[in-house]
Write a protein that holds these residues in place. Structure first.
Motif, PDB file in Angstrom:
ATOM      1  N   ALA A 239      42.161  76.766  85.676  1.00 54.28           N
ATOM      2  CA  ALA A 239      41.475  75.809  86.552  1.00 54.28           C
ATOM      3  C   ALA A 239      41.691  76.129  88.031  1.00 54.28           C
ATOM      4  O   ALA A 239      41.069  75.513  88.896  1.00 54.28           O
ATOM      5  N   GLY A 240      42.595  77.068  88.325  1.00 55.76           N
ATOM      6  CA  GLY A 240      42.876  77.430  89.709  1.00 55.76           C
ATOM      7  C   GLY A 240      43.677  76.383  90.457  1.00 55.76           C
ATOM      8  O   GLY A 240      43.470  76.171  91.647  1.00 55.76           O
ATOM      9  N   LEU A 241      44.625  75.731  89.768  1.00 53.22           N
ATOM     10  CA  LEU A 241      45.409  74.660  90.385  1.00 53.22           C
ATOM     11  C   LEU A 241      46.907  74.929  90.333  1.00 53.22           C
ATOM     12  O   LEU A 241      47.406  75.466  89.343  1.00 53.22           O
ATOM     13  N   VAL A 242      47.597  74.537  91.390  1.00 59.71           N
ATOM     14  CA  VAL A 242      49.056  74.613  91.461  1.00 59.71           C
ATOM     15  C   VAL A 242      49.551  73.350  92.151  1.00 59.71           C
ATOM     16  O   VAL A 242      48.964  72.920  93.151  1.00 59.71           O
ATOM     17  N   THR A 243      50.619  72.763  91.627  1.00 62.02           N
ATOM     18  CA  THR A 243      51.290  71.674  92.328  1.00 62.02           C
ATOM     19  C   THR A 243      52.752  72.061  92.495  1.00 62.02           C
ATOM     20  O   THR A 243      53.332  72.719  91.626  1.00 62.02           O
ATOM     21  N   ALA A 244      53.319  71.673  93.627  1.00 61.20           N
ATOM     22  CA  ALA A 244      54.704  72.024  93.928  1.00 61.20           C
ATOM     23  C   ALA A 244      55.346  70.893  94.721  1.00 61.20           C
ATOM     24  O   ALA A 244      54.662  70.059  95.319  1.00 61.20           O
ATOM     25  N   LEU A 245      56.681  70.906  94.739  1.00 64.38           N
ATOM     26  CA  LEU A 245      57.454  69.860  95.402  1.00 64.38           C
ATOM     27  C   LEU A 245      58.587  70.486  96.194  1.00 64.38           C
ATOM     28  O   LEU A 245      59.168  71.493  95.778  1.00 64.38           O
ATOM     29  N   LYS A 246      58.887  69.861  97.328  1.00 69.59           N
ATOM     30  CA  LYS A 246      59.998  70.306  98.172  1.00 69.59           C
ATOM     31  C   LYS A 246      60.766  69.071  98.615  1.00 69.59           C
ATOM     32  O   LYS A 246      60.174  68.089  99.078  1.00 69.59           O
ATOM     33  N   LEU A 247      62.077  69.140  98.478  1.00 71.29           N
ATOM     34  CA  LEU A 247      62.933  68.030  98.912  1.00 71.29           C
ATOM     35  C   LEU A 247      63.629  68.438 100.205  1.00 71.29           C
ATOM     36  O   LEU A 247      64.459  69.333 100.212  1.00 71.29           O
ATOM     37  N   THR A 248      63.271  67.793 101.299  1.00 73.41           N
ATOM     38  CA  THR A 248      63.858  68.101 102.609  1.00 73.41           C
ATOM     39  C   THR A 248      64.136  66.804 103.352  1.00 73.41           C
ATOM     40  O   THR A 248      63.590  66.565 104.415  1.00 73.41           O
ATOM     41  N   GLY A 249      64.966  65.955 102.776  1.00 70.34           N
ATOM     42  CA  GLY A 249      65.144  64.634 103.346  1.00 70.34           C
ATOM     43  C   GLY A 249      64.002  63.731 102.906  1.00 70.34           C
ATOM     44  O   GLY A 249      64.205  62.599 102.518  1.00 70.34           O
TER      45      GLY A 249
END
Length: 117
Positions: free
Chosen positions: A42-52
């Protein structure tokens, strides 16, 4: 195209949308994001970053029909917990530098891949 959509979208002169998706994954990982989900078909990416704060990004990649070009769109959100609510709320981040930096990393990755460096 409105200003926000223009900021969130880049066109890459390649028909290889899988390569553009891989460049997005690499750019996210280089920026400290953890990939949550990838749907290559489907051409999709989800990502997460924890920076405070929790920063979530969704990338969609699609080839332009009849052209040797692929479009990538990134949407960065700050995840804001709501006391007493089961679901958090997302605030779209509209910092132009954030989007420029991300797409620059993608462009560098695609250049290096194309030139086998």
């Amino acid at each position: 195209m409105n200003v926000a959509r223009a900021r969130e979208t880049r066109r890459f002169e390649t028909a290889n949308s899988a390569q553009v998706l891989q460049a997005a994954v690499g750019a996210l990982q280089d920026s400290g994001f953890t990939i949550e989900e990838t749907q290559a078909e489907a051409g999709l990416v989800t990502a997460l970053k924890l920076t405070g704060a929790r920063i979530r990004v969704q990338i969609s990649v699609r080839r332009l029909p009849g052209r040797d070009a692929t479009v990538a769109r990134a949407t960065f959100q700050r995840v804001v917990p709501r006391p007493g609510a089961m679901l958090a709320m997302g605030e779209v981040l509209d910092d132009p530098q954030l989007y420029r930096d991300f797409f620059e990393r993608m462009s560098q990755s695609l250049f290096l891949t194309a030139n086998e460096i």
